[in-house]
Write a protein that holds these residues in place. Sequence first.
Motif, PDB file in Angstrom:
ATOM      1  N   PRO A 245      69.574 -85.317  23.119  1.00 22.78           N
ATOM      2  CA  PRO A 245      70.407 -84.227  22.799  1.00 22.78           C
ATOM      3  C   PRO A 245      69.662 -83.227  21.666  1.00 22.78           C
ATOM      4  O   PRO A 245      69.624 -82.076  21.781  1.00 22.78           O
ATOM      5  N   LEU A 246      69.347 -83.875  20.576  1.00 29.57           N
ATOM      6  CA  LEU A 246      68.448 -83.287  19.767  1.00 29.57           C
ATOM      7  C   LEU A 246      67.488 -82.342  20.262  1.00 29.57           C
ATOM      8  O   LEU A 246      67.036 -81.331  19.825  1.00 29.57           O
ATOM      9  N   ALA A 247      66.407 -82.927  20.894  1.00 26.78           N
ATOM     10  CA  ALA A 247      65.141 -82.191  21.394  1.00 26.78           C
ATOM     11  C   ALA A 247      65.705 -81.164  22.557  1.00 26.78           C
ATOM     12  O   ALA A 247      65.148 -80.004  22.144  1.00 26.78           O
ATOM     13  N   ARG A 248      67.082 -81.311  23.101  1.00 27.84           N
ATOM     14  CA  ARG A 248      67.528 -80.274  23.838  1.00 27.84           C
ATOM     15  C   ARG A 248      67.941 -79.026  22.983  1.00 27.84           C
ATOM     16  O   ARG A 248      67.554 -77.820  23.171  1.00 27.84           O
ATOM     17  N   ARG A 249      68.337 -79.424  21.872  1.00 25.38           N
ATOM     18  CA  ARG A 249      68.835 -78.382  20.829  1.00 25.38           C
ATOM     19  C   ARG A 249      67.891 -77.733  19.791  1.00 25.38           C
ATOM     20  O   ARG A 249      67.814 -76.383  19.558  1.00 25.38           O
ATOM     21  N   MET A 250      66.638 -78.650  19.559  1.00 22.80           N
ATOM     22  CA  MET A 250      65.902 -78.160  18.712  1.00 22.80           C
ATOM     23  C   MET A 250      64.506 -77.820  19.070  1.00 22.80           C
ATOM     24  O   MET A 250      63.790 -77.019  18.440  1.00 22.80           O
ATOM     25  N   LEU A 251      64.190 -77.944  20.280  1.00 26.63           N
ATOM     26  CA  LEU A 251      62.688 -77.865  20.727  1.00 26.63           C
ATOM     27  C   LEU A 251      62.873 -76.517  21.767  1.00 26.63           C
ATOM     28  O   LEU A 251      63.880 -76.475  22.365  1.00 26.63           O
ATOM     29  N   THR A 252      61.652 -75.869  21.942  1.00 29.89           N
ATOM     30  CA  THR A 252      61.558 -74.875  23.031  1.00 29.89           C
ATOM     31  C   THR A 252      61.514 -75.940  24.192  1.00 29.89           C
ATOM     32  O   THR A 252      61.148 -77.055  24.468  1.00 29.89           O
ATOM     33  N   ALA A 253      61.717 -75.098  25.551  1.00 27.73           N
ATOM     34  CA  ALA A 253      61.486 -75.823  26.909  1.00 27.73           C
ATOM     35  C   ALA A 253      60.091 -76.739  27.002  1.00 27.73           C
ATOM     36  O   ALA A 253      60.375 -77.632  27.481  1.00 27.73           O
ATOM     37  N   GLU A 254      59.176 -75.740  26.508  1.00 27.71           N
ATOM     38  CA  GLU A 254      57.696 -76.360  26.769  1.00 27.71           C
ATOM     39  C   GLU A 254      57.618 -77.630  25.768  1.00 27.71           C
ATOM     40  O   GLU A 254      57.139 -78.754  26.236  1.00 27.71           O
ATOM     41  N   ALA A 255      58.125 -77.617  24.558  1.00 24.50           N
ATOM     42  CA  ALA A 255      57.900 -78.418  23.566  1.00 24.50           C
ATOM     43  C   ALA A 255      58.687 -79.578  23.947  1.00 24.50           C
ATOM     44  O   ALA A 255      58.424 -81.004  23.678  1.00 24.50           O
ATOM     45  N   ARG A 256      59.984 -79.450  24.438  1.00 27.19           N
ATOM     46  CA  ARG A 256      60.881 -80.440  24.937  1.00 27.19           C
ATOM     47  C   ARG A 256      60.036 -81.118  25.971  1.00 27.19           C
ATOM     48  O   ARG A 256      60.488 -82.495  26.171  1.00 27.19           O
TER      49      ARG A 256
ATOM     50  N   GLY B  45      57.174 -81.696  26.807  1.00 26.51           N
ATOM     51  CA  GLY B  45      56.040 -82.628  26.346  1.00 26.51           C
ATOM     52  C   GLY B  45      56.449 -83.736  25.456  1.00 26.51           C
ATOM     53  O   GLY B  45      56.262 -84.829  25.929  1.00 26.51           O
ATOM     54  N   PHE B  46      57.603 -83.654  24.881  1.00 25.35           N
ATOM     55  CA  PHE B  46      58.227 -84.752  23.737  1.00 25.35           C
ATOM     56  C   PHE B  46      58.861 -85.661  24.845  1.00 25.35           C
ATOM     57  O   PHE B  46      58.685 -86.820  24.700  1.00 25.35           O
ATOM     58  N   VAL B  47      59.703 -85.263  25.640  1.00 26.40           N
ATOM     59  CA  VAL B  47      60.439 -86.206  26.541  1.00 26.40           C
ATOM     60  C   VAL B  47      59.531 -86.950  27.628  1.00 26.40           C
ATOM     61  O   VAL B  47      59.514 -88.286  27.440  1.00 26.40           O
ATOM     62  N   ARG B  48      58.513 -86.298  27.913  1.00 33.46           N
ATOM     63  CA  ARG B  48      57.425 -86.835  28.856  1.00 33.46           C
ATOM     64  C   ARG B  48      56.827 -88.063  28.034  1.00 33.46           C
ATOM     65  O   ARG B  48      56.634 -89.265  28.321  1.00 33.46           O
ATOM     66  N   ALA B  49      56.272 -87.541  26.848  1.00 33.09           N
ATOM     67  CA  ALA B  49      55.641 -88.629  25.787  1.00 33.09           C
ATOM     68  C   ALA B  49      56.699 -89.861  25.565  1.00 33.09           C
ATOM     69  O   ALA B  49      56.212 -91.018  25.351  1.00 33.09           O
TER      70      ALA B  49
END
Length: 148
Positions: free
Chosen positions: A34-45, A47-51
Amino acid sequence: MSEVGPWAVVRFLHVAGAALWVGGQLALTLVILPLARRMLTAEARAGFVRAAGRRFGMLTGALFLPLQLGTGVAIAWHKGVTWASLAEPGYGRTLAAKLGLFTAVMIAAAVHGWAYSRGRPELARVLAVTSLVGSLGVVLLAAALPAT
């Protein structure tokens, strides 16, 4: 108070491994994503979720799964569990249900990784929720195992 013997350590490792697995799923689902969805751009999110997913999957395969299987088999052996006893009321049937659900959870988690890597986010999400709910069910069944 009884002393902490080797079987207490084996049970501790089994419970700690389960807590790390389920706790990791809950932390990812309820806090990190949920924090990644709110704080990161779609591209950054992405990559983060994948990692994060790749790392959690590697830890599962390299640490969690071998730990759970090894300690689980050791505990079952120590308690005198046989294939036949898995059909008996009480400990045997509860353990059989736990093992069946654990197997289904591991399959759902593996297929979740495949679905996510193949660009099927809806299926991946359903499988992630299935794995999390199933993991909570495994913990419930573990807590319901009769003391012997």
